[in-house]
Design a protein around this motif. Structure first.
Motif, PDB file in Angstrom:
ATOM      1  N   ILE A  99       0.765  -1.168  -0.115  1.00  0.00           N
ATOM      2  CA  ILE A  99      -0.114   0.009  -0.094  1.00  0.00           C
ATOM      3  C   ILE A  99       0.931   1.413  -0.085  1.00  0.00           C
ATOM      4  CG2 ILE A  99      -1.648   1.491   1.298  1.00  0.00           C
ATOM      5  CD1 ILE A  99      -2.795  -1.361   2.119  1.00  0.00           C
ATOM      6  N   ARG A 100       1.849   1.366   0.795  1.00  0.00           N
ATOM      7  CA  ARG A 100       2.560   2.628   0.977  1.00  0.00           C
ATOM      8  C   ARG A 100       3.462   2.834  -0.227  1.00  0.00           C
ATOM      9  NH1 ARG A 100       7.025   5.592   2.489  1.00  0.00           N
ATOM     10  NH2 ARG A 100       6.976   6.606   4.332  1.00  0.00           N
ATOM     11  N   ARG A 101       3.922   1.800  -0.781  1.00  0.00           N
ATOM     12  CA  ARG A 101       4.784   2.157  -2.148  1.00  0.00           C
ATOM     13  C   ARG A 101       3.722   2.351  -3.319  1.00  0.00           C
ATOM     14  NH1 ARG A 101       5.073  -1.115  -6.750  1.00  0.00           N
ATOM     15  NH2 ARG A 101       4.211  -2.640  -5.709  1.00  0.00           N
ATOM     16  N   LEU A 102       2.607   1.887  -3.469  1.00  0.00           N
ATOM     17  CA  LEU A 102       1.564   2.179  -4.243  1.00  0.00           C
ATOM     18  C   LEU A 102       0.822   3.451  -4.212  1.00  0.00           C
ATOM     19  CD1 LEU A 102      -0.060  -1.139  -4.515  1.00  0.00           C
ATOM     20  CD2 LEU A 102       1.165  -0.452  -6.371  1.00  0.00           C
ATOM     21  N   ARG A 103       0.720   3.951  -2.905  1.00  0.00           N
ATOM     22  CA  ARG A 103       0.181   5.279  -2.709  1.00  0.00           C
ATOM     23  C   ARG A 103       1.009   6.292  -3.338  1.00  0.00           C
ATOM     24  NH1 ARG A 103       0.420   7.770   1.644  1.00  0.00           N
ATOM     25  NH2 ARG A 103       1.726   6.297   2.943  1.00  0.00           N
ATOM     26  N   THR A 132      -2.094  10.703  -0.148  1.00  0.00           N
ATOM     27  CA  THR A 132      -1.902  10.547   1.194  1.00  0.00           C
ATOM     28  C   THR A 132      -2.536   9.195   1.770  1.00  0.00           C
ATOM     29  OG1 THR A 132      -3.906  11.942   1.581  1.00  0.00           O
ATOM     30  CG2 THR A 132      -1.679  13.102   1.465  1.00  0.00           C
ATOM     31  N   GLN A 133      -2.412   9.093   3.281  1.00  0.00           N
ATOM     32  CA  GLN A 133      -3.080   7.907   3.711  1.00  0.00           C
ATOM     33  C   GLN A 133      -4.613   8.447   3.910  1.00  0.00           C
ATOM     34  OE1 GLN A 133      -0.767   7.893   7.399  1.00  0.00           O
ATOM     35  NE2 GLN A 133       0.181   5.862   6.731  1.00  0.00           N
ATOM     36  N   GLN A 134      -4.652   9.753   4.278  1.00  0.00           N
ATOM     37  CA  GLN A 134      -6.135  10.078   4.378  1.00  0.00           C
ATOM     38  C   GLN A 134      -7.083  10.141   3.244  1.00  0.00           C
ATOM     39  OE1 GLN A 134      -7.749  11.292   7.554  1.00  0.00           O
ATOM     40  NE2 GLN A 134      -9.367  10.823   6.126  1.00  0.00           N
ATOM     41  N   THR A 178      -6.994   2.952  10.102  1.00  0.00           N
ATOM     42  CA  THR A 178      -7.212   1.819   9.363  1.00  0.00           C
ATOM     43  C   THR A 178      -6.007   1.610   8.187  1.00  0.00           C
ATOM     44  OG1 THR A 178      -9.424   1.557   9.709  1.00  0.00           O
ATOM     45  CG2 THR A 178      -8.359   0.426   8.097  1.00  0.00           C
ATOM     46  N   ILE A 179      -5.685   2.715   7.571  1.00  0.00           N
ATOM     47  CA  ILE A 179      -4.685   2.734   6.493  1.00  0.00           C
ATOM     48  C   ILE A 179      -3.367   2.448   7.421  1.00  0.00           C
ATOM     49  CG2 ILE A 179      -3.734   3.893   4.572  1.00  0.00           C
ATOM     50  CD1 ILE A 179      -6.300   2.796   4.113  1.00  0.00           C
ATOM     51  N   ILE A 180      -3.280   3.075   8.374  1.00  0.00           N
ATOM     52  CA  ILE A 180      -1.828   3.055   9.189  1.00  0.00           C
ATOM     53  C   ILE A 180      -1.859   1.575   9.641  1.00  0.00           C
ATOM     54  CG2 ILE A 180      -0.645   3.808  11.012  1.00  0.00           C
ATOM     55  CD1 ILE A 180      -2.244   6.740  10.855  1.00  0.00           C
ATOM     56  N   ILE A 188      -9.232  -0.768  -2.000  1.00  0.00           N
ATOM     57  CA  ILE A 188      -7.952  -0.370  -1.835  1.00  0.00           C
ATOM     58  C   ILE A 188      -7.355  -0.544  -3.031  1.00  0.00           C
ATOM     59  CG2 ILE A 188      -5.485  -0.569  -0.901  1.00  0.00           C
ATOM     60  CD1 ILE A 188      -7.111  -1.114   1.611  1.00  0.00           C
ATOM     61  N   ALA A 189      -7.654  -1.766  -3.763  1.00  0.00           N
ATOM     62  CA  ALA A 189      -6.896  -2.071  -5.008  1.00  0.00           C
ATOM     63  C   ALA A 189      -7.412  -0.909  -6.153  1.00  0.00           C
ATOM     64  CB  ALA A 189      -7.231  -3.324  -5.423  1.00  0.00           C
ATOM     65  N   ASP A 190      -8.845  -0.831  -6.064  1.00  0.00           N
ATOM     66  CA  ASP A 190      -9.473   0.039  -7.344  1.00  0.00           C
ATOM     67  C   ASP A 190      -9.026   1.524  -6.955  1.00  0.00           C
ATOM     68  OD1 ASP A 190     -11.790   0.662  -8.790  1.00  0.00           O
ATOM     69  OD2 ASP A 190     -12.825   1.711  -7.560  1.00  0.00           O
ATOM     70  N   ALA A 191      -9.076   1.787  -5.600  1.00  0.00           N
ATOM     71  CA  ALA A 191      -8.602   3.330  -5.395  1.00  0.00           C
ATOM     72  C   ALA A 191      -7.184   3.671  -6.101  1.00  0.00           C
ATOM     73  CB  ALA A 191      -8.745   3.773  -3.918  1.00  0.00           C
ATOM     74  N   LEU A 192      -6.417   2.449  -6.013  1.00  0.00           N
ATOM     75  CA  LEU A 192      -4.741   2.748  -6.440  1.00  0.00           C
ATOM     76  C   LEU A 192      -4.683   2.534  -7.854  1.00  0.00           C
ATOM     77  CD1 LEU A 192      -3.165   1.021  -3.070  1.00  0.00           C
ATOM     78  CD2 LEU A 192      -3.244   3.547  -4.022  1.00  0.00           C
TER      79      LEU A 192
END
Length: 72
Positions: free
Chosen positions: A10-14, A21-23, A35-37, A54-58
């Motif tokens: 997640i972090r790398r893909l963000r 951002t996490q938010q 939750t993301i943290i 999460i996958a869709d958002a990324l």
């Protein structure tokens, strides 16, 4: 050590997704930033639905976000 056999990118893909951002990811997925943290730290395994959100958002496939390691 991770608290779950599910690891994630997640972090790398963000950061690859325009330094999201996490938010922003939390808002896109309908969860809290905490939750993301917890997910990024490996302290929490998401529901299948949240994994897909999460996958869709990324903009990637779920397999690119989450990996499962058989323990034992």
């Amino acid at each position: 050590m991770s608290g779950t056999p599910i690891t994630n990118q997640i972090r790398r893909l963000r950061f690859e997704h325009g330094e999201m951002t996490q938010q922003a990811l939390a808002d896109a997925c309908g969860v809290t930033r905490q939750t993301i943290i917890a997910l990024e730290a490996g302290r929490y395994a998401p529901s299948l639905e949240l994994g897909f959100r999460i996958a869709d958002a990324l903009g990637v496939r779920i397999e690119e976000v989450f990996q499962w390691s058989r323990q034992g």
